[in-house]
Design a protein around this motif. Structure first.
Motif, PDB file in Angstrom:
ATOM      1  N   ARG A  65       1.057  -1.149  -0.072  1.00  9.57           N
ATOM      2  CA  ARG A  65       0.108   0.052  -0.263  1.00  9.57           C
ATOM      3  C   ARG A  65       0.774   1.388  -0.423  1.00  9.57           C
ATOM      4  N   VAL A  66       0.511   2.585  -1.030  1.00  9.17           N
ATOM      5  CA  VAL A  66       1.250   3.710  -0.979  1.00  9.17           C
ATOM      6  C   VAL A  66       0.227   4.642  -0.148  1.00  9.17           C
ATOM      7  N   HIS A  67       0.808   5.062   0.686  1.00 11.99           N
ATOM      8  CA  HIS A  67       0.282   6.781   1.448  1.00 11.99           C
ATOM      9  C   HIS A  67       0.449   8.013   0.630  1.00 11.99           C
ATOM     10  N   LEU A  68      -0.515   8.377   0.583  1.00 14.91           N
ATOM     11  CA  LEU A  68      -0.522   9.556  -0.589  1.00 14.91           C
ATOM     12  C   LEU A  68      -0.959  10.594   0.437  1.00 14.91           C
ATOM     13  N   THR A  69      -0.570  11.764   1.199  1.00 15.51           N
ATOM     14  CA  THR A  69      -0.601  12.649   2.336  1.00 15.51           C
ATOM     15  C   THR A  69      -0.363  13.915   1.959  1.00 15.51           C
ATOM     16  N   THR A  70      -1.461  15.309   2.000  1.00 14.29           N
ATOM     17  CA  THR A  70      -1.152  16.551   1.996  1.00 14.29           C
ATOM     18  C   THR A  70      -1.030  16.942   3.077  1.00 14.29           C
ATOM     19  N   THR A  71      -0.758  17.399   3.669  1.00 12.87           N
ATOM     20  CA  THR A  71      -0.521  18.453   4.895  1.00 12.87           C
ATOM     21  C   THR A  71      -0.429  20.175   4.338  1.00 12.87           C
ATOM     22  N   ALA A  72      -0.847  20.848   6.052  1.00 15.54           N
ATOM     23  CA  ALA A  72      -2.154  21.863   5.624  1.00 15.54           C
ATOM     24  C   ALA A  72      -0.917  22.787   4.908  1.00 15.54           C
ATOM     25  N   ASP A  73       0.118  22.100   4.854  1.00 16.06           N
ATOM     26  CA  ASP A  73       1.528  23.616   4.395  1.00 16.06           C
ATOM     27  C   ASP A  73       2.128  23.214   2.891  1.00 16.06           C
ATOM     28  N   GLY A  74       0.673  22.081   2.301  1.00 16.92           N
ATOM     29  CA  GLY A  74       0.516  21.683   1.151  1.00 16.92           C
ATOM     30  C   GLY A  74       2.150  20.924   0.669  1.00 16.92           C
ATOM     31  N   THR A  75       2.920  20.665   1.526  1.00 17.27           N
ATOM     32  CA  THR A  75       3.633  19.088   1.009  1.00 17.27           C
ATOM     33  C   THR A  75       3.230  18.175   1.401  1.00 17.27           C
ATOM     34  N   ARG A  76       3.704  17.251   0.011  1.00 13.03           N
ATOM     35  CA  ARG A  76       3.178  15.982  -0.130  1.00 13.03           C
ATOM     36  C   ARG A  76       3.652  15.237  -0.398  1.00 13.03           C
ATOM     37  N   SER A  77       3.657  13.951   0.643  1.00 10.47           N
ATOM     38  CA  SER A  77       4.338  12.618   0.530  1.00 10.47           C
ATOM     39  C   SER A  77       4.366  12.074   0.602  1.00 10.47           C
ATOM     40  N   THR A  78       4.222  10.653   0.853  1.00 14.78           N
ATOM     41  CA  THR A  78       4.508   9.199  -0.011  1.00 14.78           C
ATOM     42  C   THR A  78       4.897   8.583   1.191  1.00 14.78           C
ATOM     43  N   GLY A  79       4.086   7.549   1.907  1.00  9.94           N
ATOM     44  CA  GLY A  79       4.550   6.200   2.854  1.00  9.94           C
ATOM     45  C   GLY A  79       3.982   4.862   2.133  1.00  9.94           C
ATOM     46  N   ILE A  80       5.111   4.323   1.759  1.00 10.95           N
ATOM     47  CA  ILE A  80       5.105   3.068   1.285  1.00 10.95           C
ATOM     48  C   ILE A  80       5.154   1.526   2.470  1.00 10.95           C
ATOM     49  N   GLU A  81       3.320   0.800   2.755  1.00  7.93           N
ATOM     50  CA  GLU A  81       3.492  -0.106   3.799  1.00  7.93           C
ATOM     51  C   GLU A  81       3.474  -1.481   3.191  1.00  7.93           C
ATOM     52  N   PRO A  82       4.379  -2.490   2.759  1.00  5.08           N
ATOM     53  CA  PRO A  82       4.568  -3.385   3.026  1.00  5.08           C
ATOM     54  C   PRO A  82       2.633  -4.375   2.693  1.00  5.08           C
ATOM     55  N   GLY A  83       2.578  -5.492   1.520  1.00  9.64           N
ATOM     56  CA  GLY A  83       1.471  -6.468   2.520  1.00  9.64           C
ATOM     57  C   GLY A  83       1.561  -7.184   3.186  1.00  9.64           C
ATOM     58  N   PRO A  84       0.919  -8.039   3.644  1.00  9.43           N
ATOM     59  CA  PRO A  84       0.775  -8.824   4.667  1.00  9.43           C
ATOM     60  C   PRO A  84       1.954 -10.330   4.285  1.00  9.43           C
ATOM     61  N   GLY A 140       5.944   7.212  10.674  1.00  9.08           N
ATOM     62  CA  GLY A 140       6.547   6.850   9.662  1.00  9.08           C
ATOM     63  C   GLY A 140       7.429   8.607   9.835  1.00  9.08           C
ATOM     64  N   ASN A 141       8.869   8.657   9.334  1.00 11.41           N
ATOM     65  CA  ASN A 141       9.594   9.615   9.383  1.00 11.41           C
ATOM     66  C   ASN A 141       9.917  10.193   8.141  1.00 11.41           C
ATOM     67  N   TYR A 142       9.765  11.932   7.872  1.00 12.45           N
ATOM     68  CA  TYR A 142      10.228  12.069   6.502  1.00 12.45           C
ATOM     69  C   TYR A 142      11.388  13.628   6.276  1.00 12.45           C
ATOM     70  N   ALA A 143      12.332  13.526   6.095  1.00 13.21           N
ATOM     71  CA  ALA A 143      13.100  15.010   6.220  1.00 13.21           C
ATOM     72  C   ALA A 143      12.292  15.413   4.588  1.00 13.21           C
ATOM     73  N   ARG A 144      12.628  16.788   4.491  1.00 15.24           N
ATOM     74  CA  ARG A 144      11.792  17.355   3.690  1.00 15.24           C
ATOM     75  C   ARG A 144      12.573  18.381   3.459  1.00 15.24           C
ATOM     76  N   ILE A 145      13.956  17.960   1.901  1.00 15.53           N
ATOM     77  CA  ILE A 145      14.702  18.148   1.996  1.00 15.53           C
ATOM     78  C   ILE A 145      14.976  18.187   0.400  1.00 15.53           C
ATOM     79  N   GLY A 193      10.059  13.071  -0.990  1.00 13.20           N
ATOM     80  CA  GLY A 193       8.747  12.987   0.159  1.00 13.20           C
ATOM     81  C   GLY A 193       8.570  11.190   0.941  1.00 13.20           C
ATOM     82  N   LEU A 194       9.327  10.886   0.298  1.00 16.14           N
ATOM     83  CA  LEU A 194       8.777   8.832   0.334  1.00 16.14           C
ATOM     84  C   LEU A 194       9.954   8.170   1.884  1.00 16.14           C
ATOM     85  N   PHE A 195       8.697   7.990   1.848  1.00 18.84           N
ATOM     86  CA  PHE A 195       9.559   7.287   3.595  1.00 18.84           C
ATOM     87  C   PHE A 195       8.961   6.115   4.148  1.00 18.84           C
ATOM     88  N   PRO A 196       8.924   5.318   4.697  1.00 23.77           N
ATOM     89  CA  PRO A 196       8.801   3.442   5.074  1.00 23.77           C
ATOM     90  C   PRO A 196       7.349   3.828   6.416  1.00 23.77           C
TER      91      PRO A 196
END
Length: 419
Positions: free
Chosen positions: A53-72, A351-356, A362-365
């Motif tokens: 599963r790929v989690h796509l999120t947008t925060t209040a300041d407009g930053t988009r980030s993507t988290g990766i969740e391995p399947g079962p 999840g932790n993502y360093a905004r760089i 924007g990708l992180f585990p």
């Protein structure tokens, strides 16, 4: 050997780049060491055909980030990620390592792993996506064949290769299609000067692999040209920490080549049994070349005092010859963290993502965390971190932090929802 260089930046591992426009703009950093809530304004989950599963999120300041969740049953699977960016637009593909060879050879439709495309189409389950027939793209009038010979650390064709050819002046980025054996790739490109950036994976034994970042920079392509990416030239990449019982959970290699107008990014996010290598290069001054490495390490499961390291480093202009990035505790931010929970324990997501900018993208585990729990979390200092906590169906929190080296405290789920 290096310790806490000022050029260090954080990227907590797992997949490549969905971001804002090229040269991403972010909200101002919080005061150093001060956890600041941000809040998710938009969230979406896309399930790949592999069940990941790929989690796509947008925060209040407009930053988009993507988290990766391995399947079962897939927690040890690594992920390749490739992203191209041009004119403020970014296209990102996330491919599990056990699917890359089939995608590279054309057996699987790569569009089913293009999370940017799936998001635009409103698809949440790639296995049910209805995509139009692909139209072959005609090469430009001066297109020539650029052939890539990819060699693994064992001298044979690697188990998988991900590669881009990036034109040094324009940043135009071209992908390679590989043969059945996986060692020979081909791209049709206009004549010019190119960086060929590569991450290849050598399967050394069951559940263990060697992953090598390679950059053949300033390759002159005038007529049909062959270039070699030889992982045997790679040197070990290491991020030693102070605690001898720390265990790697996730690790990362990243490589970017770009001009002002655009470029390409490759990342590999691996597990505890992956070994990382890179081939040093000369310094680049006429365009962008960035190399990144990251590591997440946990305390043993039975440790009385739990901890986690979130480490990342980046080098601009080259893959350096010194690939040992030391992280002693005294040079890191140490956050004494409490996760609250009323009622029975539950497995949450963190999840932790360093905004760089473009390399991290924007990708992180996304990792499981059983709460309630207390632990010390170490971070690369001087970096703006986006940190995410979620109990599915109950609560989601985000904080933006720029930590200084030294100790501070933090709490999550301070007003927990009862089950």
């Amino acid at each position: 050997m290096r310790i806490g260089k000022k050029t260090s930046i954080g990227v907590a591992a797992l997949a490549v780049a969905i971001g804002t426009a090229s040269g991403q703009s972010f909200a101002g950093a919080a005061p150093a060491g001060t956890p600041t809530p941000t809040g998710v304004t938009k969230a979406k989950v896309i399930t790949l055909t592999t069940g990941d599963r790929v989690h796509l999120t947008t925060t209040a300041d407009g930053t988009r980030s993507t988290g990766i969740e391995p399947g079962p049953g897939r927690s040890d699977i690594g992920f390749f990620a490739a992203s191209t960016f041009k004119g403020g637009q970014r296209e990102t593909t996330v491919i599990p390592e056990d699917a890359l060879a089939s995608v590279s050879k054309g057996d699987f439709d790569a569009r089913l792993f293009n999370v940017s495309l799936l998001d635009r189409l409103g698809v949440t389950d790639a296995s049910k996506a209805k995509l139009a027939d692909k139209k072959p793209s005609a090469p430009g009038p001066k297109a020539v064949k650029l052939t890539l010979k990819s060699i693994g650390r064992d001298g044979k064709a690697p188990a998988a290769t991900l590669a881009f050819a990036v034109e040094n002046k324009t940043g135009e980025t071209h992908s390679f299609t590989f043969d059945e054996a996986g060692g020979m790739g081909m791209a049709e490109v206009p004549e010019g000067m190119y960086d060929v950036i590569v991450i290849n994976r050598t399967a050394l034994m069951k559940e263990k692999g060697a992953n090598t970042a390679i950059a053949e920079i300033g390759t002159k392509v005038m007529g049909d040209t062959e270039v070699m990416a030889d992982a045997r030239k790679g040197r070990p990449v290491m991020t030693p920490v102070q605690r001898p019982d720390a265990k790697t959970v996730k690790s990362k290699l990243g490589l970017l080549s770009a001009a002002e107008a655009g470029g390409g990014v490759l990342n590999y996010f691996g597990g505890p049994d992956d070994m990382m290598y890179a081939t040093p290069t000369k310094m680049v001054k006429d365009h962008r070349l960035e190399f990144g490495v990251g590591n997440i390490l946990d305390s043993p499961m039975d440790a009385a005092k739990k901890y986690q390291y979130n480490l990342s480093f980046m080098e601009k202009g080259s893959i350096p010859h010194d690939l040992i990035f030391e992280a002693p505790d005294a040079k890191l931010a140490a956050v004494d963290t409490t996760y609250h929970r009323e009622g029975d324990p539950v497995v949450a997501s963190r999840g932790n993502y360093a905004r760089i900018g473009s390399l991290g993208g924007g990708l992180f585990p996304i990792l499981d965390l059983k709460v309630p729990v207390k632990r010390v979390e170490y971070y690369t200092p001087g970096v703006e971190w986006l940190r995410i906590f979620q109990i599915e169906g109950q609560k989601s929190e985000e904080k933006t932090d720029t930590f200084k080296a030294g100790m501070t405290t933090d709490e999550w789920n301070k007003n927990p929802t009862k089950p």
